[in-house]
Write a protein that holds these residues in place. Structure first.
Motif, PDB file in Angstrom:
ATOM      1  N   ALA A  16       8.326  -6.899  12.950  1.00  0.00           N
ATOM      2  CA  ALA A  16       7.400  -5.787  13.172  1.00  0.00           C
ATOM      3  C   ALA A  16       8.059  -4.467  12.776  1.00  0.00           C
ATOM      4  O   ALA A  16       7.434  -3.613  12.127  1.00  0.00           O
ATOM      5  CB  ALA A  16       6.968  -5.743  14.635  1.00  0.00           C
ATOM      6  N   GLN A  17       9.341  -4.327  13.146  1.00  0.00           N
ATOM      7  CA  GLN A  17      10.053  -3.090  12.818  1.00  0.00           C
ATOM      8  C   GLN A  17      10.298  -2.991  11.311  1.00  0.00           C
ATOM      9  O   GLN A  17      10.239  -1.902  10.734  1.00  0.00           O
ATOM     10  CB  GLN A  17      11.378  -3.063  13.572  1.00  0.00           C
ATOM     11  N   GLN A  18      10.564  -4.141  10.679  1.00  0.00           N
ATOM     12  CA  GLN A  18      10.741  -4.134   9.222  1.00  0.00           C
ATOM     13  C   GLN A  18       9.469  -3.672   8.529  1.00  0.00           C
ATOM     14  O   GLN A  18       9.501  -2.884   7.581  1.00  0.00           O
ATOM     15  CB  GLN A  18      11.116  -5.528   8.729  1.00  0.00           C
ATOM     16  N   LYS A  67       6.350   0.832   5.928  1.00  0.00           N
ATOM     17  CA  LYS A  67       5.285   1.829   6.017  1.00  0.00           C
ATOM     18  C   LYS A  67       5.855   3.249   5.955  1.00  0.00           C
ATOM     19  O   LYS A  67       5.247   4.150   5.378  1.00  0.00           O
ATOM     20  CB  LYS A  67       4.507   1.637   7.329  1.00  0.00           C
ATOM     21  N   VAL A  68       7.015   3.448   6.565  1.00  0.00           N
ATOM     22  CA  VAL A  68       7.670   4.768   6.506  1.00  0.00           C
ATOM     23  C   VAL A  68       7.949   5.137   5.049  1.00  0.00           C
ATOM     24  O   VAL A  68       7.679   6.262   4.614  1.00  0.00           O
ATOM     25  CB  VAL A  68       8.984   4.776   7.323  1.00  0.00           C
ATOM     26  N   LEU A 123      13.106   2.485   9.424  1.00  0.00           N
ATOM     27  CA  LEU A 123      13.585   2.533   8.039  1.00  0.00           C
ATOM     28  C   LEU A 123      14.926   1.816   7.923  1.00  0.00           C
ATOM     29  O   LEU A 123      15.147   1.001   7.021  1.00  0.00           O
ATOM     30  CB  LEU A 123      13.723   3.994   7.588  1.00  0.00           C
ATOM     31  N   ARG A 124      15.832   2.099   8.874  1.00  0.00           N
ATOM     32  CA  ARG A 124      17.152   1.458   8.850  1.00  0.00           C
ATOM     33  C   ARG A 124      17.012  -0.064   8.920  1.00  0.00           C
ATOM     34  O   ARG A 124      17.638  -0.788   8.142  1.00  0.00           O
ATOM     35  CB  ARG A 124      18.015   1.940  10.029  1.00  0.00           C
ATOM     36  N   VAL A 125      16.180  -0.541   9.837  1.00  0.00           N
ATOM     37  CA  VAL A 125      16.020  -1.987  10.016  1.00  0.00           C
ATOM     38  C   VAL A 125      15.446  -2.606   8.736  1.00  0.00           C
ATOM     39  O   VAL A 125      15.933  -3.632   8.253  1.00  0.00           O
ATOM     40  CB  VAL A 125      15.124  -2.282  11.236  1.00  0.00           C
TER      41      VAL A 125
END
Ligand code: HEC
Length: 107
Positions: free
Chosen positions: A31-33, A38-39, A99-101
């Protein structure tokens, strides 16, 4: 000597998913990826796309290309983390971490 240097470089540069100051790719982070992707779409490709300035992306970097994102991942995160990109203002902590993930998990 040569093999020692290479080993030392490997240790400094990091290997696999822990590279280039991006840190590690957390498990179960899809989900974070997705949020990180999206960012990039919302906050980066508005300028970093092939049609930005008469066929040239901003800074010569096209982040609509997954290959280019992968190649520039460490630089992208460094710029975002120091607040230099996007030029309009630093990303929120949540967006920066997403973004980092995303970048760490695509290495
Ligand atoms: C408003 C337009 C705009 C947006 C939005 C934008 N950039 Fe940039 N970016 C530029 C321009 C113009 C340059 C080249 C000139 C410079 O470095 O300032 C650049 C350069 C870069 C560079 C090359 C390093 C450098 O300093 O030259 C990186 C890496 C980068 N951007 C990453 C990002 C990331 C990651 C995002 C999204 C979080 C982003 N940019 C969003 C316009 C933008």
């Amino acid at each position: 000597m040569l093999s020692f240097s290479l080993a030392a470089f490997g240790a400094l540069a990091g290997c696999g998913s822990d590279s280039g100051g991006l840190g590690t790719c957390p498990p179960d982070s899809s989900a974070q990826q997705a949020a990180g992707l999206k960012v990039i779409a919302n906050s980066c490709t508005v300028c970093h796309n092939p049609n930005y300035a008469m066929g040239t992306p901003a800074g010569g970097l096209d982040f609509t290309s997954a290959d280019e994102v992968k190649a520039e991942a460490a630089e992208m995160y460094a710029e975002a983390e120091e607040g230099a990109m996007p030029p309009t203002g630093k990303l929120s902590e949540a967006d920066l971490e997403a973004l980092r993930v995303h970048l760490a998990c695509t290495q």
